[in-house]
Design an enzyme around this catalytic site. Sequence first.
Site, short mmCIF file in Angstrom:
data_model
loop_
_atom_site.label_atom_id
_atom_site.label_comp_id
_atom_site.label_asym_id
_atom_site.label_seq_id
_atom_site.Cartn_x
_atom_site.Cartn_y
_atom_site.Cartn_z
N GLU A 151 0.83 -1.20 0.00
CA GLU A 151 0.00 0.00 0.00
C GLU A 151 0.87 1.26 0.00
O GLU A 151 0.55 2.26 -0.64
CB GLU A 151 -0.93 0.00 1.21
N ASN B 1 -11.43 1.57 2.05
CA ASN B 1 -10.81 1.55 0.73
C ASN B 1 -11.49 0.60 -0.24
O ASN B 1 -11.68 0.92 -1.42
CB ASN B 1 -9.32 1.19 0.84
N TRP C 24 -9.48 6.81 -8.81
CA TRP C 24 -10.61 7.06 -9.69
C TRP C 24 -10.31 6.65 -11.13
O TRP C 24 -11.16 6.07 -11.82
CB TRP C 24 -11.04 8.52 -9.62
N TRP D 79 -15.67 10.14 -14.36
CA TRP D 79 -14.92 9.90 -13.13
C TRP D 79 -14.51 11.20 -12.45
O TRP D 79 -14.34 11.25 -11.24
CB TRP D 79 -13.69 9.04 -13.41
N TRP E 168 2.09 1.71 -3.52
CA TRP E 168 1.07 2.35 -4.37
C TRP E 168 1.10 3.86 -4.19
O TRP E 168 0.98 4.63 -5.15
CB TRP E 168 -0.33 1.83 -4.00
N TRP F 31 -19.96 10.10 -21.77
CA TRP F 31 -20.57 10.00 -20.45
C TRP F 31 -22.02 10.50 -20.47
O TRP F 31 -22.34 11.48 -21.13
CB TRP F 31 -19.77 10.83 -19.43
#
Length: 439
Positions: free
Chosen positions: A260, A326, A367, A344, A263, A291
């Site tokens: 993590e 999360n 996202w 998004w 990331w 969209w």
Amino acid sequence: MTETLSLVWLRRDLRLHDNAALYHALKSGRPVLPVFIFDRTILDALDERADRRVEFIVQEINRLQAELTAMGSTLVVRYGHPIAVWKELIQQYSIGDVFTNYDYEVYAKERDKAVGELLNEQGIGFHTSKDQTIFDRDEILSGKKAPYTVFTPYSKKWREELTEFYLRAYPTERYFSHFWKTQPERILTLAELNFKAVGEPFPARTVSDELLNTYKKTRDLPALQHGTSQLSIHLRFGTISIRELARQAKAANDSTFLNELCWRDFYFQVLHHFPHVEKNSFRPKYDRIDWRNNEEEFAKWCEGQTGYPIVDAGMRQLNTIGWMHNRVRMITASFLCKHLLIDWRWGEAYFAKKLRDYDLAANNGGWQWAAGSGTDAAPYFRVFNPILQAEKFDPKEVYIRRWVPEFGSSKYTKPMVDHAMVRERAITTYKKALNQQED
């Protein structure tokens, strides 16, 4: 003659221990004066006057002030636009050098460039250090000396390079006697900043070895109150050292928690090398998606009234406490992009407004992952089924019932869309956009 000082400008590093910029300032040979600026460019853009992040910062700078006062020094706190504040500080103090830690966001880099130019014009040195990441902008590169755009090879190289050299702490406490001796200044209050208190307690600043030992099993279960570290707000504002956390994870042999942190570094370097991601898709062809952007459907998603319990629980948790588990962040983001075909960027902006741990790099990365437009893009035909996700990660419906008390009764809203239908719609819409010929 006024004593010449070294100023350390605190931003995302609200701590005195293991702080790179502070360490270099304390070793500069001059007395050190810490400074914090409430940046009006950021605060004036906030929609709500009760903001958990601002409340957290005020809490933490009061803690810093208490620590510095005990050492006979002070934290200088100012409110305004950074350039204007630095012009005032230059007039008020004899400044030899300014030390600060590097920030990766586009606005922050522009701000620091302007401040650096102002200081250099006055003959004042401006020094930046790596502190909020373990590896900096160009420290993890491919064999071709290019930034990685896929997480898996990046993480492999990241782990190979993760030696004690990169994890050792900056021993700032050895030099605390170098703080400038002066009377403590008064700290600005929330009210003086035109903000109101939310009043909810913030999570603790530590993570237990017990959690690290079970983290791999518990981190995806939102019903568990302490299944994750909830340290994200402390990492966001630097009240805890990233190096300290990595050392603890390595000592506990917890590769999942360490992953993590990897990331986090990865998304920082993506934002640095590819700043267009702040407003556009990492993969440009994803900006061709048609969209739907239905405002009524977006409002239902924001309010947690979609009729899909795990989605509604997540959104209500976010709206209530400014934080969301999360795993549920991934589910709610996927629902907005794939089920509702809403851009998004709408969801990213809503999270940015509500999350107490909002961090542009991680929020944007998450996202874009959900939308399929990012670096490690999930295939566009992967559409999370929120019913199956709930069955897998909240099988006893503990999390859902905590946040959606009317679930299971006639008062609970019906599903706003049919999963099978919208899944097919999303795949068709994505395929059409991605198969378009380049102009």
